[in-house]
Design an enzyme around this catalytic site. Structure first.
Site, PDB file in Angstrom:
ATOM      1  N   GLY A  62      36.533  41.834  39.512  1.00  0.00           N
ATOM      2  CA  GLY A  62      37.044  43.040  39.685  1.00  0.00           C
ATOM      3  C   GLY A  62      36.524  43.805  40.767  1.00  0.00           C
ATOM      4  CD  GLU A  63      35.344  47.914  44.485  1.00  0.00           C
ATOM      5  OE1 GLU A  63      35.282  47.396  45.474  1.00  0.00           O
ATOM      6  OE2 GLU A  63      34.048  48.207  43.654  1.00  0.00           O
ATOM      7  CB  SER A  64      31.488  43.524  43.322  1.00  0.00           C
ATOM      8  OG  SER A  64      30.886  43.993  44.532  1.00  0.00           O
ATOM      9  CB  CYS A  94      35.064  37.462  41.782  1.00  0.00           C
ATOM     10  SG  CYS A  94      35.781  37.522  43.241  1.00  0.00           S
ATOM     11  NE  ARG A 125      32.707  43.489  48.282  1.00  0.00           N
ATOM     12  CZ  ARG A 125      32.759  45.671  47.663  1.00  0.00           C
ATOM     13  NH1 ARG A 125      31.395  46.356  48.279  1.00  0.00           N
ATOM     14  NH2 ARG A 125      33.709  45.456  47.329  1.00  0.00           N
ATOM     15  CB  ILE A 153      41.937  37.449  43.269  1.00  0.00           C
ATOM     16  CG1 ILE A 153      43.008  36.253  42.599  1.00  0.00           C
ATOM     17  CG2 ILE A 153      42.426  38.900  43.514  1.00  0.00           C
ATOM     18  CD1 ILE A 153      42.909  36.869  40.999  1.00  0.00           C
ATOM     19  CG  HIS A 189      39.218  35.474  39.335  1.00  0.00           C
ATOM     20  ND1 HIS A 189      38.563  36.166  38.563  1.00  0.00           N
ATOM     21  CD2 HIS A 189      39.826  35.636  40.419  1.00  0.00           C
ATOM     22  CE1 HIS A 189      38.975  37.322  39.121  1.00  0.00           C
ATOM     23  NE2 HIS A 189      38.610  37.062  40.567  1.00  0.00           N
ATOM     24  CD  GLU A 191      38.812  35.034  35.313  1.00  0.00           C
ATOM     25  OE1 GLU A 191      37.719  33.914  35.408  1.00  0.00           O
ATOM     26  OE2 GLU A 191      38.614  36.012  36.093  1.00  0.00           O
TER      27      GLU A 191
HETATM   28  N1  GLN Z   1      36.482  41.882  47.018  1.00  0.00           N
HETATM   29  C1  GLN Z   1      35.878  42.361  45.527  1.00  0.00           C
HETATM   30  C2  GLN Z   1      34.979  42.624  45.534  1.00  0.00           C
HETATM   31  O1  GLN Z   1      34.305  42.807  46.732  1.00  0.00           O
HETATM   32  C3  GLN Z   1      36.101  40.724  44.474  1.00  0.00           C
HETATM   33  C4  GLN Z   1      36.848  40.461  43.620  1.00  0.00           C
HETATM   34  C5  GLN Z   1      37.270  39.746  42.634  1.00  0.00           C
HETATM   35  O2  GLN Z   1      36.382  39.872  41.556  1.00  0.00           O
HETATM   36  N2  GLN Z   1      38.874  39.020  41.851  1.00  0.00           N
HETATM   37  O3  GLN Z   1      33.953  43.121  44.487  1.00  0.00           O
END
Ligand code: GLN
Length: 206
Positions: A62-64, A94, A125, A153, A189, A191
């Site tokens: 997701g987005e850390s 991720c 990142r 991703i 990922h 999953e």
């Molecule tokens: N780029 C996202 C981050 O830095 C991670 C991307 C992902 O979880 N697919 O949080």
């Protein structure tokens, strides 16, 4: 602590459900549970009580920065650390992998992302650059026979491991999967390809 799932005769495997690709992990977990014949159930973790009832935790992609903030807002950050200390297996994928690390890069610093600091590793990142924002690659993973199709991703890289943390997979020279006891960090990922073998390894660590 009384673990309700133990009384009920199955273990709950939790997926942190504050942001990110939660359903995909739940689906592949159910597949791994079925293929191992485990008495387990995949569940969403949204509150402290959900975490107390779970025997293992996946922190999804997701987005850390967002996931870290929501962990704190939902009063889950310290409880996750407590469960980790008690030995609960945790897999971060991720964005989740970023949060597992002890050291981040300038981007982690700039965004003031609070890391869980559960693994002796450093991460960077969005490490694969714009050209390779999203891609797939066949990975060789220690302990798995045959390749595993990794989906990357906006993926981070594990730039360094030390202490008890060891590398399970590299893509060219970049570390993409590491393990420290029952803690796993994956920059891809696992999953998304329908292959449940990494989730099976994780379940076996419970
Ligand atoms: N780029 C996202 C981050 O830095 C991670 C991307 C992902 O979880 N697919 O949080």
């Amino acid at each position: 602590m009384i673990n309700l799932s133990c009384i009920l005769g199955y273990v709950k495997v939790g997926v942190l459900a504050v942001q990110g690709d939660v359903q995909e992990h739940l689906d592949i977990l159910e597949k791994a549970i079925a293929s191992l014949g485990f008495s387990a159930k995949a569940t969403r973790i949204r509150r402290k009580q959900d975490l107390e009832e779970a025997s293992a935790l996946i922190i999804p992609g997701g987005e850390s920065t967002t996931i870290a903030r929501l962990l704190q807002q939902n009063y889950l950050f310290d409880p996750v650390l407590k469960r980790a200390e008690e030995g609960m297996p945790i897999m971060g994928t991720c964005a989740g992998c970023i949060l597992m690390a002890k050291e981040g890069d300038e981007e982690v610093e700039r965004t003031q992302t609070r890391l869980l600091s559960l693994m002796d590793m450093a991460v960077a990142r969005n490490a694969f650059g714009r050209q390779r924002e999203s891609f797939e690659a066949d990975l060789t993973i220690s302990g798995l026979s045959g390749d595993f199709r990794g989906v990357f991703i906006r993926a981070p890289a594990i730039t360094r491991v030390w202490g008890d943390c060891f590398v399970l997979s590299r893509l060219e020279d970049t570390i993409v999967m590491a393990r420290q006891e029952a803690r796993f960090g994956l920059t891809f990922h696992p999953e998304l390809w329908g292959d449940a073998r990494i989730h099976e390894i994780f379940l076996e660590s419970i």
